[in-house]
Design a protein around this motif. Structure first.
Motif, PDB file in Angstrom:
ATOM      1  N   HIS A  79      55.086  43.907  21.235  1.00 25.46           N
ATOM      2  CA  HIS A  79      53.791  44.343  20.701  1.00 25.46           C
ATOM      3  C   HIS A  79      53.574  43.583  19.395  1.00 25.46           C
ATOM      4  N   SER A  80      52.694  42.580  19.398  1.00 21.67           N
ATOM      5  CA  SER A  80      52.481  41.697  18.247  1.00 21.67           C
ATOM      6  C   SER A  80      51.049  41.830  17.766  1.00 21.67           C
ATOM      7  N   PHE A  81      50.859  41.981  16.467  1.00 26.74           N
ATOM      8  CA  PHE A  81      49.526  42.266  15.949  1.00 26.74           C
ATOM      9  C   PHE A  81      49.446  41.872  14.472  1.00 26.74           C
ATOM     10  N   HIS A  82      48.255  42.027  13.875  1.00 24.10           N
ATOM     11  CA  HIS A  82      47.988  41.681  12.467  1.00 24.10           C
ATOM     12  C   HIS A  82      48.367  40.233  12.135  1.00 24.10           C
ATOM     13  N   PRO A  83      47.958  39.240  12.924  1.00 21.61           N
ATOM     14  CA  PRO A  83      48.320  37.849  12.601  1.00 21.61           C
ATOM     15  C   PRO A  83      47.486  37.303  11.446  1.00 21.61           C
ATOM     16  N   ILE A  84      48.096  36.440  10.649  1.00 22.30           N
ATOM     17  CA  ILE A  84      47.366  35.829   9.535  1.00 22.30           C
ATOM     18  C   ILE A  84      47.965  34.467   9.206  1.00 22.30           C
ATOM     19  N   TYR A  92      52.949  37.870  11.004  1.00 16.84           N
ATOM     20  CA  TYR A  92      52.423  38.918  11.878  1.00 16.84           C
ATOM     21  C   TYR A  92      53.394  40.089  11.918  1.00 16.84           C
ATOM     22  N   ALA A  93      52.941  41.208  12.449  1.00 19.45           N
ATOM     23  CA  ALA A  93      53.797  42.373  12.677  1.00 19.45           C
ATOM     24  C   ALA A  93      54.140  42.431  14.152  1.00 19.45           C
ATOM     25  N   ALA A  94      55.327  42.937  14.461  1.00 19.06           N
ATOM     26  CA  ALA A  94      55.740  43.026  15.861  1.00 19.06           C
ATOM     27  C   ALA A  94      56.719  44.173  16.061  1.00 19.06           C
ATOM     28  N   VAL A  95      56.621  44.773  17.230  1.00 15.11           N
ATOM     29  CA  VAL A  95      57.583  45.777  17.672  1.00 15.11           C
ATOM     30  C   VAL A  95      58.410  45.134  18.775  1.00 15.11           C
ATOM     31  N   ILE A  96      59.696  44.905  18.498  1.00 13.44           N
ATOM     32  CA  ILE A  96      60.590  44.231  19.431  1.00 13.44           C
ATOM     33  C   ILE A  96      61.534  45.262  20.039  1.00 13.44           C
ATOM     34  N   LYS A  97      61.588  45.325  21.355  1.00  9.53           N
ATOM     35  CA  LYS A  97      62.492  46.237  22.063  1.00  9.53           C
ATOM     36  C   LYS A  97      62.311  47.682  21.616  1.00  9.53           C
ATOM     37  N   ILE A 138      57.975  42.628  10.072  1.00  7.56           N
ATOM     38  CA  ILE A 138      57.182  41.425   9.805  1.00  7.56           C
ATOM     39  C   ILE A 138      57.952  40.191  10.255  1.00  7.56           C
ATOM     40  N   TYR A 139      57.247  39.288  10.908  1.00  6.67           N
ATOM     41  CA  TYR A 139      57.806  38.030  11.391  1.00  6.67           C
ATOM     42  C   TYR A 139      56.901  36.880  10.955  1.00  6.67           C
ATOM     43  N   THR A 140      57.450  35.674  10.992  1.00  8.01           N
ATOM     44  CA  THR A 140      56.645  34.471  10.818  1.00  8.01           C
ATOM     45  C   THR A 140      56.953  33.507  11.967  1.00  8.01           C
ATOM     46  N   GLY A 152      59.540  28.773  16.480  1.00  5.50           N
ATOM     47  CA  GLY A 152      60.287  29.082  15.258  1.00  5.50           C
ATOM     48  C   GLY A 152      60.041  30.474  14.729  1.00  5.50           C
ATOM     49  N   LYS A 153      60.031  31.461  15.597  1.00  3.99           N
ATOM     50  CA  LYS A 153      59.808  32.836  15.148  1.00  3.99           C
ATOM     51  C   LYS A 153      60.983  33.316  14.289  1.00  3.99           C
ATOM     52  N   LYS A 154      60.658  33.959  13.186  1.00  3.53           N
ATOM     53  CA  LYS A 154      61.677  34.370  12.221  1.00  3.53           C
ATOM     54  C   LYS A 154      61.367  35.761  11.696  1.00  3.53           C
ATOM     55  N   ARG A 155      62.351  36.621  11.719  1.00  5.37           N
ATOM     56  CA  ARG A 155      62.172  37.974  11.208  1.00  5.37           C
ATOM     57  C   ARG A 155      62.280  37.968   9.678  1.00  5.37           C
TER      58      ARG A 155
END
Length: 300
Positions: free
Chosen positions: A218-223, A233-238, A244-246, A253-256
């Motif tokens: 669930h990924s949302f609030h991208p900027i 962005y914000a994400a709910v993983i598992k 917050i991730y980038t 290159g997703k990074k927590r």
């Protein structure tokens, strides 16, 4: 047998390293607000001031503060709900939404003249999540037809020529211009059976579309970052708590960034791209937290 012991020892070592990384990773942080609910924080063009919304006075109003969290003051005094402020790209003007007319409309507030003006649009429905284009003349926003239908529009800052650029029967929210003004980030549940949001990139000039986050999350609030190279962005993983991730602007290159036991949402970059403003659940309220990307904890 010896090989089995070596493999077990190596597995234990790797689990220890992973656990240590998960617990100790992250960045230096400072909580900037304390009172009431505070959300949607962003920097002005110089990175010297932060604007945000707060309900500390009983209803949603717009506040400003210095980047260290001091000198917090209410910007506009009304009896309505004024929400989701964003800055003009090169002027001391704030774009925000308000329910003063009974539905949510877009307004502008000039910090120099202290005057508020409404942007009248011939569109029925709540107008939300407004942001100026990089040229400072147009702006993008959501139009809520129903609770299950959010479309994305672009219009002139004087209310002329509104045009729909994302139109379907799904929830398409949080539109955000790229620094060049040609691409739009937004989140949508259109290809995920309405269960979770996914982040999309849409070039409304070439009409090219691409997906930047995974269907399973669930990924949302991208900027966008101010240089356009990265996306926060914000994400709910598992099914865990939102963090917050980038990632790069191509989704690689997703990074927590945050590692907490409470919800982190609504990231926003500083003009120098060296820190993020984050909205975090602290106790029963949301507070604004500054995350210093140039101060990773594992290196201190």
């Amino acid at each position: 047998m010896n090989c089995f012991k070596i493999i077990c020892s190596l597995s234990t070592f790797l689990i220890f390293i992973y656990s240590s990384y998960s617990q100790n990773s992250g960045y230096k942080e400072t909580q900037l607000t304390q009172e009431g609910d505070n959300r949607y924080a962003s920097y002005n063009k110089d990175g010297t001031k932060i604007i945000f919304e707060s309900n500390r006075d009983g209803h949603w109003q717009i506040y400003t503060m210095n980047i260290g969290g001091d000198r917090q003051k209410r910007l506009i005094k009304t009896n309505s709900n004024d929400r989701r402020p964003t800055w003009h790209p090169y002027k001391d003007i704030v774009l925000f939404e308000s329910d003063r007319t009974g539905q949510s409309e877009i307004y502008m507030y000039d910090l120099e003249t202290r005057k508020t003006s409404v942007i009248l649009l011939s569109l029925h429905g709540n107008k939300t999540h407004a942001q100026f284009a990089p040229n400072g003349v147009e702006y993008i926003f959501n139009l809520e037809d129903t609770s299950e239908d959010f479309d994305i529009y672009i219009a002139h800052s004087k209310g002329r020529k509104p045009r729909k650029i994302v139109d379907d029967a799904f929830v398409n929210r949080y539109p955000h211009y790229s620094p060049r003004g040609d691409n739009i980030l937004y989140s949508s549940n259109k290809n995920n059976e309405r269960e979770t949001d996914v982040i999309y990139l849409y070039n409304y000039i070439t009409l090219e579309r691409s997906r930047l986050s995974y269907f399973k999350d669930h990924s949302f609030h991208p900027i966008w970052s101010f240089d356009g190279r990265n996306v926060a962005y914000a994400a709910v993983i598992k099914d865990e708590i939102s963090e917050i991730y980038t990632m790069r602007n191509d989704g690689i290159g997703k990074k927590r960034i945050t590692f907490n036991t409470t919800e982190d949402i609504l990231p926003n970059w500083s003009p120098n791209n060296q820190n993020l403003l984050v909205t975090r659940k602290v106790g029963s309220n949301y507070q604004i937290v500054r995350v210093f990307l140039n101060h990773p904890l594992e290196q201190e």
